[in-house]
Design an enzyme around this catalytic site. Structure first.
Site, PDB file in Angstrom:
ATOM      1  N   ASP A 134       0.839  -1.194   0.000  1.00 39.22           N
ATOM      2  CA  ASP A 134       0.000   0.000   0.000  1.00 39.22           C
ATOM      3  C   ASP A 134       0.879   1.252   0.000  1.00 39.22           C
ATOM      4  OD1 ASP A 134      -2.322  -1.478   0.087  1.00 39.22           O
ATOM      5  OD2 ASP A 134      -2.826  -0.989   2.164  1.00 39.22           O
ATOM      6  N   ARG A 184      -1.484  -0.741  -8.491  1.00 38.69           N
ATOM      7  CA  ARG A 184      -2.814  -0.209  -8.146  1.00 38.69           C
ATOM      8  C   ARG A 184      -2.763   1.322  -8.158  1.00 38.69           C
ATOM      9  NH1 ARG A 184      -4.047  -0.997  -2.241  1.00 38.69           N
ATOM     10  NH2 ARG A 184      -4.187  -3.193  -2.771  1.00 38.69           N
TER      11      ARG A 184
HETATM   12  C1  LIG Z   1      -8.822  -1.051  -3.357  1.00 36.17           C
HETATM   13  C2  LIG Z   1      -8.378   0.246  -2.784  1.00 36.17           C
HETATM   14  C3  LIG Z   1      -7.131   0.342  -2.190  1.00 36.17           C
HETATM   15  C4  LIG Z   1      -6.685   1.566  -1.700  1.00 36.17           C
HETATM   16  N1  LIG Z   1      -5.401   1.668  -1.261  1.00 36.17           N
HETATM   17  C5  LIG Z   1      -4.918   2.899  -0.920  1.00 36.17           C
HETATM   18  C6  LIG Z   1      -3.552   3.094  -0.618  1.00 36.17           C
HETATM   19  O1  LIG Z   1      -2.732   2.157  -0.620  1.00 36.17           O
HETATM   20  N2  LIG Z   1      -3.129   4.347  -0.318  1.00 36.17           N
HETATM   21  C7  LIG Z   1      -3.983   5.421  -0.310  1.00 36.17           C
HETATM   22  O2  LIG Z   1      -3.545   6.550  -0.055  1.00 36.17           O
HETATM   23  N3  LIG Z   1      -5.287   5.253  -0.581  1.00 36.17           N
HETATM   24  C8  LIG Z   1      -5.785   4.034  -0.884  1.00 36.17           C
HETATM   25  N4  LIG Z   1      -7.109   3.891  -1.195  1.00 36.17           N
HETATM   26  C9  LIG Z   1      -8.076   4.997  -0.924  1.00 36.17           C
HETATM   27  C10 LIG Z   1      -8.138   5.981  -2.065  1.00 36.17           C
HETATM   28  O3  LIG Z   1      -6.941   6.749  -2.107  1.00 36.17           O
HETATM   29  C11 LIG Z   1      -9.336   6.935  -1.914  1.00 36.17           C
HETATM   30  O4  LIG Z   1      -9.225   7.657  -0.726  1.00 36.17           O
HETATM   31  C12 LIG Z   1     -10.683   6.233  -1.920  1.00 36.17           C
HETATM   32  O5  LIG Z   1     -10.707   5.186  -2.828  1.00 36.17           O
HETATM   33  C13 LIG Z   1     -11.796   7.233  -2.313  1.00 36.17           C
HETATM   34  O6  LIG Z   1     -11.600   7.677  -3.622  1.00 36.17           O
HETATM   35  P1  LIG Z   1     -12.481   7.200  -4.878  1.00 36.17           P
HETATM   36  O7  LIG Z   1     -11.544   6.949  -6.007  1.00 36.17           O
HETATM   37  O8  LIG Z   1     -13.348   6.083  -4.505  1.00 36.17           O
HETATM   38  O9  LIG Z   1     -13.278   8.494  -5.317  1.00 36.17           O
HETATM   39  P2  LIG Z   1     -14.229   9.484  -4.510  1.00 36.17           P
HETATM   40  O10 LIG Z   1     -14.440  10.632  -5.441  1.00 36.17           O
HETATM   41  O11 LIG Z   1     -13.686   9.770  -3.150  1.00 36.17           O
HETATM   42  O12 LIG Z   1     -15.544   8.642  -4.340  1.00 36.17           O
HETATM   43  C14 LIG Z   1     -16.383   8.285  -5.424  1.00 36.17           C
HETATM   44  C15 LIG Z   1     -17.671   7.741  -4.841  1.00 36.17           C
HETATM   45  O13 LIG Z   1     -17.410   6.514  -4.144  1.00 36.17           O
HETATM   46  C16 LIG Z   1     -18.126   6.451  -2.927  1.00 36.17           C
HETATM   47  N5  LIG Z   1     -17.176   6.509  -1.794  1.00 36.17           N
HETATM   48  C17 LIG Z   1     -15.849   6.766  -1.832  1.00 36.17           C
HETATM   49  N6  LIG Z   1     -15.291   6.675  -0.601  1.00 36.17           N
HETATM   50  C18 LIG Z   1     -16.309   6.367   0.235  1.00 36.17           C
HETATM   51  C19 LIG Z   1     -16.384   6.124   1.631  1.00 36.17           C
HETATM   52  N7  LIG Z   1     -15.309   6.185   2.429  1.00 36.17           N
HETATM   53  N8  LIG Z   1     -17.601   5.814   2.163  1.00 36.17           N
HETATM   54  C20 LIG Z   1     -18.700   5.734   1.398  1.00 36.17           C
HETATM   55  N9  LIG Z   1     -18.697   5.947   0.048  1.00 36.17           N
HETATM   56  C21 LIG Z   1     -17.510   6.265  -0.517  1.00 36.17           C
HETATM   57  C22 LIG Z   1     -19.054   7.636  -2.926  1.00 36.17           C
HETATM   58  O14 LIG Z   1     -20.239   7.248  -3.537  1.00 36.17           O
HETATM   59  C23 LIG Z   1     -18.295   8.651  -3.782  1.00 36.17           C
HETATM   60  O15 LIG Z   1     -19.148   9.596  -4.352  1.00 36.17           O
HETATM   61  C24 LIG Z   1      -7.560   2.687  -1.726  1.00 36.17           C
HETATM   62  C25 LIG Z   1      -8.802   2.598  -2.321  1.00 36.17           C
HETATM   63  C26 LIG Z   1      -9.223   1.406  -2.864  1.00 36.17           C
HETATM   64  C27 LIG Z   1     -10.562   1.355  -3.533  1.00 36.17           C
END
Ligand SMILES: Cc1cc2nc3c(=O)[nH]c(=O)nc-3n(C[C@H](O)[C@H](O)[C@H](O)COP(=O)(O)OP(=O)(O)OC[C@H]3O[C@@H](n4cnc5c(N)ncnc54)[C@H](O)[C@@H]3O)c2cc1C
Length: 308
Positions: A134, A184
């Site tokens: 990560d 990723r």
């Molecule tokens: C598989 C995976 C691994 C990850 N690994 C890392 C990592 O190693 N390092 C790191 O910094 N970040 C990591 N993240 C987190 C990532 O950086 C984002 O903070 C997170 O994915 C929210 O961004 P989004 O792309 O979903 O878009 P956003 O614009 O934040 O969300 C899009 C839509 O998804 C839904 N959504 C998103 N987050 C939430 C929530 N918490 N609760 C409810 N609904 C939500 C909502 O409907 C929102 O409108 C990971 C995310 C995923 C999916």
């Protein structure tokens, strides 16, 4: 802008005590972290894989302060591998690790984290699966990428994560988009300063698309870590234009977030991997989920008031 405030609060010990002691916290936490022990999590693994989903398992617990805790983190992952061995699911269930949990922030942390993570990567390879490193806050990334490169000498399938909000990521993506690499791409979940990261959502989204294009046009295996419907549609289009087949990239989402979309993408024939966290030290992981969506925080606060 509630997100940065929550992320700043997540570093406070007082806030940690308050949140973890609140009686309602557990039921809100369960939505994102569906178990505390490996025994809790095995039925969840069986259920989700039975529905055609793949998984990446995260044992939560990044806030360690001693080498003994780092060794305990390693052992928790090794215990997970023991259980996965019996399930015989191979690469359908991989593991995600945070190097901070393996001691990266302690004295001599780079070597310590490498020494602790290597046996986990070896054990994963022995049962036909992989580990993804990560991405944490930007100060840890040079060490993370160096450990990734080192591990890939013996275990080329070891994956890593890049964060679209960081300025450095476009260059990292060009370096990593090479044959055999598993990368990723996420937006980024930490509070980062304006010197190193985009701050506005639209800038981060645009950077995400640029980096995604680099990964899709490259020779590696892109893992699209996002719940954003627009980015998922763009990813499908870019994969199509790059001539990628359905098994030449995958989507990844977090357990408890847009679960119906996990099943929809899997039913369409996509590889869909659910990042599933478990363990007792869930505070940091939970606070990042609250920060991503203000509605989660409102729900959490409302439940505290109504039961308080
Ligand atoms: C598989 C995976 C691994 C990850 N690994 C890392 C990592 O190693 N390092 C790191 O910094 N970040 C990591 N993240 C987190 C990532 O950086 C984002 O903070 C997170 O994915 C929210 O961004 P989004 O792309 O979903 O878009 P956003 O614009 O934040 O969300 C899009 C839509 O998804 C839904 N959504 C998103 N987050 C939430 C929530 N918490 N609760 C409810 N609904 C939500 C909502 O409907 C929102 O409108 C990971 C995310 C995923 C999916």
């Amino acid at each position: 802008m509630l997100g940065p405030v929550i992320l700043a609060a997540s570093r406070s010990d007082r806030m940690r005590r308050l949140v973890t002691a609140a009686p309602v916290t557990k039921q809100v936490v369960d939505r994102f972290i569906p178990g505390e022990s490996v025994d809790d999590i095995v039925p969840i693994i069986e259920d989700l894989t039975g529905r055609g989903l793949q998984l990446t398992m995260d044992v939560v617990g990044e806030d360690i302060t001693t080498p003994e805790q780092a060794a305990a983190a390693r052992d928790a992952y090794l215990a997970l591998v023991d259980h996965l061995k019996d399930l015989e699911l191979g690469e359908r269930v991989e593991m995600s690790v945070k190097l901070s949990m393996f001691g990266q922030a302690l004295e001599g942390g780079h070597e310590l984290a490498l020494a602790n993570v290597r046996p986990v990567v070896e054990a994963a390879a022995a049962i036909g699966t992989t580990v993804t490193l990560d991405a944490e806050d930007h100060t840890t990334l040079d060490s993370m990428f160096a450990i990734h490169e080192e591990l890939r000498k013996d275990f080329p399938q070891t994956g890593c994560v890049i964060q679209a909000y960081l300025f450095r990521t476009e260059a990292d993506a060009r370096r990593l988009a090479a044959a055999g690499s598993r990368v990723r791409l996420v937006k980024g979940a930490y509070k980062e300063p304006a010197e190193v990261a985009y701050q506005q959502k639209h800038e981060i989204d645009k950077a995400y698309v640029r980096v995604l294009r680099t990964l899709m046009e490259g020779d590696g295996y892109p893992m699209i870590g996002s719940h954003d419907p627009r980015l998922i549609a763009i990813a499908q289009e870019l994969a199509h234009r790059a001539g990628r087949k359905l098994d030449e990239y995958e989507f990844q989402m977090l357990y408890g977030i847009r679960s119906e979309e996990h099943l929809r993408l899997a039913a369409e024939g996509h590889r869909m991997r659910v990042y599933t966290a478990y363990g007792t030290d869930w505070y940091g992981y939970f606070m990042r989920r609250l920060a991503e969506k203000p509605a989660n925080l409102r729900f959490f606060l409302r439940s505290m008031v109504s039961t308080g």
